[in-house]
Write a protein that holds these residues in place. Sequence first.
Motif, mmCIF file in Angstrom:
data_model
loop_
_atom_site.group_PDB
_atom_site.id
_atom_site.type_symbol
_atom_site.label_atom_id
_atom_site.label_comp_id
_atom_site.label_asym_id
_atom_site.label_seq_id
_atom_site.Cartn_x
_atom_site.Cartn_y
_atom_site.Cartn_z
ATOM 1 N N ASP A 1 -7.300 -2.597 -3.019
ATOM 2 C CA ASP A 1 -6.289 -3.434 -3.692
ATOM 3 C C ASP A 1 -4.877 -2.940 -3.377
ATOM 4 O OD1 ASP A 1 -8.204 -5.057 -4.820
ATOM 5 O OD2 ASP A 1 -8.192 -4.041 -6.768
ATOM 6 N N LEU A 2 -4.699 -1.615 -3.400
ATOM 7 C CA LEU A 2 -3.391 -1.032 -3.094
ATOM 8 C C LEU A 2 -3.026 -1.224 -1.622
ATOM 9 C CD1 LEU A 2 -3.629 2.287 -5.152
ATOM 10 C CD2 LEU A 2 -2.106 0.351 -5.605
ATOM 11 N N MET A 3 -4.011 -1.196 -0.744
ATOM 12 C CA MET A 3 -3.777 -1.474 0.670
ATOM 13 C C MET A 3 -3.235 -2.886 0.859
ATOM 14 S SD MET A 3 -7.175 0.317 2.373
ATOM 15 C CE MET A 3 -6.836 -0.210 4.067
ATOM 16 N N ALA A 4 -3.837 -3.835 0.172
ATOM 17 C CA ALA A 4 -3.377 -5.226 0.251
ATOM 18 C C ALA A 4 -1.957 -5.356 -0.307
ATOM 19 C CB ALA A 4 -4.337 -6.137 -0.514
ATOM 20 N N PHE A 5 -1.700 -4.630 -1.387
ATOM 21 C CA PHE A 5 -0.380 -4.673 -2.032
ATOM 22 C C PHE A 5 0.705 -4.102 -1.126
ATOM 23 C CE2 PHE A 5 2.708 -2.312 -4.738
ATOM 24 C CZ PHE A 5 3.363 -3.409 -5.279
ATOM 25 N N LYS A 6 0.385 -3.021 -0.395
ATOM 26 C CA LYS A 6 1.385 -2.343 0.429
ATOM 27 C C LYS A 6 1.410 -2.816 1.887
ATOM 28 C CE LYS A 6 3.622 0.636 -0.831
ATOM 29 N NZ LYS A 6 4.944 0.658 -1.470
ATOM 30 N N SER A 7 0.514 -3.715 2.253
ATOM 31 C CA SER A 7 0.385 -4.114 3.654
ATOM 32 C C SER A 7 1.628 -4.797 4.214
ATOM 33 C CB SER A 7 -0.834 -5.026 3.838
ATOM 34 O OG SER A 7 -0.683 -6.210 3.079
ATOM 35 N N SER A 8 2.426 -5.411 3.357
ATOM 36 C CA SER A 8 3.621 -6.119 3.828
ATOM 37 C C SER A 8 4.908 -5.338 3.565
ATOM 38 C CB SER A 8 3.717 -7.495 3.163
ATOM 39 O OG SER A 8 3.758 -7.362 1.748
ATOM 40 N N ASP A 9 4.779 -4.058 3.168
ATOM 41 C CA ASP A 9 5.947 -3.211 2.933
ATOM 42 C C ASP A 9 6.646 -2.944 4.273
ATOM 43 O OD1 ASP A 9 7.642 -0.905 2.674
ATOM 44 O OD2 ASP A 9 6.568 -0.348 0.847
ATOM 45 N N GLU B 1 -2.909 8.308 -1.486
ATOM 46 C CA GLU B 1 -2.253 9.580 -1.741
ATOM 47 C C GLU B 1 -0.753 9.517 -1.999
ATOM 48 O OE1 GLU B 1 -4.177 12.681 -1.725
ATOM 49 O OE2 GLU B 1 -5.559 10.990 -2.008
ATOM 50 N N ASP B 2 -0.071 8.470 -1.497
ATOM 51 C CA ASP B 2 1.398 8.533 -1.539
ATOM 52 C C ASP B 2 1.999 7.136 -1.354
ATOM 53 O OD1 ASP B 2 4.053 9.245 -1.388
ATOM 54 O OD2 ASP B 2 3.841 10.578 0.320
ATOM 55 N N LEU B 3 1.995 6.344 -2.402
ATOM 56 C CA LEU B 3 2.450 4.956 -2.309
ATOM 57 C C LEU B 3 3.910 4.820 -1.902
ATOM 58 C CD1 LEU B 3 0.745 3.209 -5.362
ATOM 59 C CD2 LEU B 3 0.417 2.655 -2.942
ATOM 60 N N ARG B 4 4.718 5.836 -2.178
ATOM 61 C CA ARG B 4 6.145 5.781 -1.834
ATOM 62 C C ARG B 4 6.446 6.591 -0.566
ATOM 63 N NH1 ARG B 4 10.479 5.293 -4.580
ATOM 64 N NH2 ARG B 4 10.939 7.537 -4.498
ATOM 65 N N PHE B 5 5.444 6.752 0.284
ATOM 66 C CA PHE B 5 5.595 7.559 1.492
ATOM 67 C C PHE B 5 6.777 7.117 2.353
ATOM 68 C CE2 PHE B 5 4.371 8.306 6.022
ATOM 69 C CZ PHE B 5 4.475 9.686 6.014
ATOM 70 N N ILE C 1 2.180 13.009 0.838
ATOM 71 C CA ILE C 1 1.500 13.263 2.110
ATOM 72 C C ILE C 1 2.246 14.340 2.878
ATOM 73 C CG2 ILE C 1 1.207 12.231 4.420
ATOM 74 C CD1 ILE C 1 0.109 9.744 3.043
ATOM 75 N N THR C 2 3.564 14.326 2.815
ATOM 76 C CA THR C 2 4.372 15.340 3.503
ATOM 77 C C THR C 2 4.092 16.720 2.939
ATOM 78 O OG1 THR C 2 6.075 13.618 3.607
ATOM 79 C CG2 THR C 2 6.697 15.814 4.350
ATOM 80 N N LYS D 1 -4.505 4.572 8.293
ATOM 81 C CA LYS D 1 -3.119 4.953 8.012
ATOM 82 C C LYS D 1 -2.676 4.342 6.679
ATOM 83 C CE LYS D 1 -2.041 5.027 12.959
ATOM 84 N NZ LYS D 1 -1.344 4.328 14.064
ATOM 85 N N LEU D 2 -2.986 3.060 6.507
ATOM 86 C CA LEU D 2 -2.616 2.385 5.264
ATOM 87 C C LEU D 2 -3.443 2.899 4.092
ATOM 88 C CD1 LEU D 2 -0.885 0.196 3.945
ATOM 89 C CD2 LEU D 2 -2.628 -1.489 4.603
ATOM 90 N N ALA D 3 -4.707 3.216 4.334
ATOM 91 C CA ALA D 3 -5.592 3.669 3.255
ATOM 92 C C ALA D 3 -5.146 5.003 2.666
ATOM 93 C CB ALA D 3 -7.030 3.780 3.771
#
Length: 238
Positions: free
Chosen positions: A221-229, A79-83, A115-116, A72-74
């Motif tokens: 790297d992006l997964m780690a960055f967004k994991s605490s969003d 594909e969509d960092l601002r999902f 993603i939408t 889910k995070l990957a």
Amino acid sequence: MKKTRLRRWIRILYKVFLFMFFSNLVYVVFCKWLYPPITLTQAYYIAESHLHGTSTIKRDYVPYDSISANIKLAVIASEDLRFGAHNGIDWKAIKKAREFNSKHRDSVVFGASTITQQTAKNVFLWKGRSYFRKVLEGYFALMINAVWGKRRTLDIYLNVIEFGKGVYGIEAASNHFFKKKSAYLTEEESARLAACLPSPQTLNPLNQSKNFMDRVAQIKDLMAFKSSDPDLEAIIYQ
């Protein structure tokens, strides 16, 4: 006489629009609770497979809570960092894409499909590229974002998206490439699957090429960055 004919056509078009809108809305509401029996993308592949005598699709829907949080995070990282922040269409990303493409006309075109929008394209629309289809993609993206919400959108996305030639949905992809259920996908495996999404018919998650592994590392790297969003935590874990 001409005004009367014009009014008649306007009334006809208005009725057609209302019929299409409510028909679409009914199906969108249906898919809020049940998975689509088949998507147009899958139907196209099945028809093409029968035509050429090749194998049929691999597909196996799986409940959202039975899918690994890693994948889910990957896919969000890929594909969509601002999902978690947009309304189905990322207007900021579209603006940036236009600016980039206007300055780099000789390079690869930079897209901004969320993603939408990808879910809308896969579930409701046909293959191909046109401005009309892009408008419909935005129309459906706004509708499903309003009706489904983020969790259901990501749920449908992961269950219908193509991860390989004829391999649709995360459960089929996990079984096909890693011989395991999607619930047990690791961070590495998830990043590899997500790295294939731009071109699933040509890329393979078992690829070891430098370019592919660089993309996998970037996604991790992006997964780690967004994991605490906090927005994504609510979508992925709750």
